[in-house]
Design an enzyme around this catalytic site. Structure first.
Site, short mmCIF file in Angstrom:
data_model
loop_
_atom_site.label_atom_id
_atom_site.label_comp_id
_atom_site.label_asym_id
_atom_site.label_seq_id
_atom_site.Cartn_x
_atom_site.Cartn_y
_atom_site.Cartn_z
CG HIS A 120 49.11 41.05 42.03
ND1 HIS A 120 47.87 41.45 42.48
CD2 HIS A 120 49.58 42.07 41.28
CE1 HIS A 120 47.61 42.68 42.02
NE2 HIS A 120 48.62 43.07 41.30
CB CYS A 131 71.43 31.74 43.77
SG CYS A 131 70.32 30.48 44.43
CB CYS A 152 73.45 30.29 47.46
SG CYS A 152 71.97 31.29 47.71
CB THR A 190 38.99 43.17 40.93
OG1 THR A 190 40.02 44.03 41.42
CG2 THR A 190 38.43 43.71 39.63
CB SER A 191 38.00 46.60 45.28
OG SER A 191 39.41 46.39 45.36
CD GLU A 217 30.21 45.30 48.57
OE1 GLU A 217 30.02 44.50 49.49
OE2 GLU A 217 31.21 46.04 48.46
N1 APR Z 1 31.78 37.25 43.43
C1 APR Z 1 32.23 38.37 42.80
N2 APR Z 1 32.81 39.41 43.47
C2 APR Z 1 32.89 39.32 44.82
C3 APR Z 1 32.41 38.17 45.53
C4 APR Z 1 31.84 37.11 44.77
N3 APR Z 1 31.38 36.00 45.34
N4 APR Z 1 32.66 38.37 46.86
C5 APR Z 1 33.26 39.61 46.98
N5 APR Z 1 33.39 40.17 45.75
C6 APR Z 1 34.00 41.47 45.39
C7 APR Z 1 33.94 42.54 46.48
O1 APR Z 1 32.72 43.28 46.42
C8 APR Z 1 35.17 43.40 46.12
O2 APR Z 1 34.80 44.43 45.20
O3 APR Z 1 35.38 41.21 45.17
C9 APR Z 1 36.11 42.42 45.41
C10 APR Z 1 37.37 42.04 46.17
O4 APR Z 1 38.15 43.22 46.29
P1 APR Z 1 39.53 43.21 47.10
O5 APR Z 1 39.35 42.49 48.37
O6 APR Z 1 40.00 44.61 47.12
O7 APR Z 1 40.48 42.28 46.19
P2 APR Z 1 41.23 42.63 44.83
O8 APR Z 1 40.48 43.64 44.03
O9 APR Z 1 41.55 41.36 44.18
O10 APR Z 1 42.60 43.30 45.38
C11 APR Z 1 43.57 43.66 44.44
O11 APR Z 1 45.12 44.18 46.20
O12 APR Z 1 45.77 43.54 48.27
C12 APR Z 1 46.16 43.57 46.96
O13 APR Z 1 47.64 42.14 45.79
C13 APR Z 1 46.39 42.18 46.42
O14 APR Z 1 45.67 41.22 44.32
C14 APR Z 1 45.26 42.01 45.40
C15 APR Z 1 44.95 43.43 45.00
#
Ligand code: APR
Length: 258
Positions: A120, A131, A152, A190-191, A217
């Site tokens: 990203h 440019c 530019c 990541t979610s 989670e």
């Molecule tokens: N360690 C591990 N996981 C964690 C922690 C932690 N300390 N704290 C929170 N989380 C988890 C949450 O439970 C959630 O599942 O990290 C996840 C974050 O999810 P999002 O906020 O949805 O972020 P992400 O998955 O990176 O989003 C993907 O969406 O908004 C766009 O471009 C943006 O790159 C991003 C993409």
């Protein structure tokens, strides 16, 4: 710590040739970078369609820049945490190791990770939309309003991927190669709801990787994972390094080499 490290995972990492870590905002949460969809998440407070799309930028570039300048300052104030550092230690242990990140915060590189696919983009980079000239963060932060290209005069934008935009081709192709050649694939913080990035863990599993999810989670990926390690990345990743090296600290020494 909530999750214990299984002997299976330790064995898998020790015998792996290719290990990949796929990360999201959660790995940077313990550094103080807000996530997107958590309780205090960015998209809970702000509308992505007003801040992170080309339409939003064309409609109101001042507002979008105001927000990115704010994020640049927040990120400049934080440091990589134990989770980022543990991935650097894992990289030293494994013959082939790659980080695939959705994060634009540059914290993996700042921690010392060498192979990093930035799906990203990176908030520390900017370029001219006319440019293509790269414009430094210093120049952007020194300017007021919408930064202009010194060559530019065109509008400058942050080098990040907005919703509806294509991912950078080289980064995506590198990420797909890493996913498909993985023996162990970690999905960390990541979610797993934003595509095409979220397809990578499933791609890795279909290619035979041992899929491990690390998150406090469950997510839509959890049922597909071989192991779900429930807890913060900043605690679980150092514990994995300790378990793999059989040490109390993460001062890892290589297990095997090519
Ligand atoms: N360690 C591990 N996981 C964690 C922690 C932690 N300390 N704290 C929170 N989380 C988890 C949450 O439970 C959630 O599942 O990290 C996840 C974050 O999810 P999002 O906020 O949805 O972020 P992400 O998955 O990176 O989003 C993907 O969406 O908004 C766009 O471009 C943006 O790159 C991003 C993409």
């Amino acid at each position: 710590m909530t999750a214990s490290i299984s002997p299976t995972l330790v064995r898998r990492i020790r015998s792996a040739r290719h290990v990949t870590a796929f990360t999201g905002a959660g790995i940077s949460a313990e550094s103080g970078v807000p996530t997107f969809r958590g309780t205090d998440g960015i998209w809970v407070k702000f509308k992505p369609e007003e801040l992170a799309t080309m339409d939003a930028f064309m409609r109101n570039p001042e507002l979008v820049w105001e927000w990115y300048v704010h994020r640049k300052k927040v990120i400049a104030e934080v440091r990589p945490n134990a989770g980022h550092e543990a991935l650097v230690a894992l990289e030293r242990l494994c013959p082939h190791f790659a980080v695939i990140t959705q994060n634009i915060d540059n914290l993996h590189r700042r921690a010392g990770s060498t192979t990093v696919y930035e799906l990203h983009g990176n908030i520390e980079r900017n370029y001219c939309m006319e440019c293509g000239e790269r414009v430094s963060n210093e120049a952007v932060l020194a300017s007021s309003g919408v930064p202009q290209c010194p060559s530019c005069g065109g509008k400058v934008r942050p080098d990040v991927v907005w919703f509806g935009e294509m991912l950078p081709e080289n980064e995506w192709e590198g990420a797909v190669r890493a996913a498909r050649s993985s023996d162990v694939f970690f999905s960390i913080g990541t979610s797993a709801v934003v595509y095409p990035a979220a397809s990578l863990p499933l791609m890795a599993r279909e290619s035979g990787a041992y899929l491990v999810e690390i998150n406090p989670e469950p997510t839509p990926l959890t049922d597909h994972a071989d192991e779900f390690l429930c807890g913060p990345a900043g605690e679980i990743l150092p514990a994995i390094v300790r378990a793999v090296t059989g040490t109390r600290s993460t001062g890892a020494s290589p297990i095997h080499s090519d």
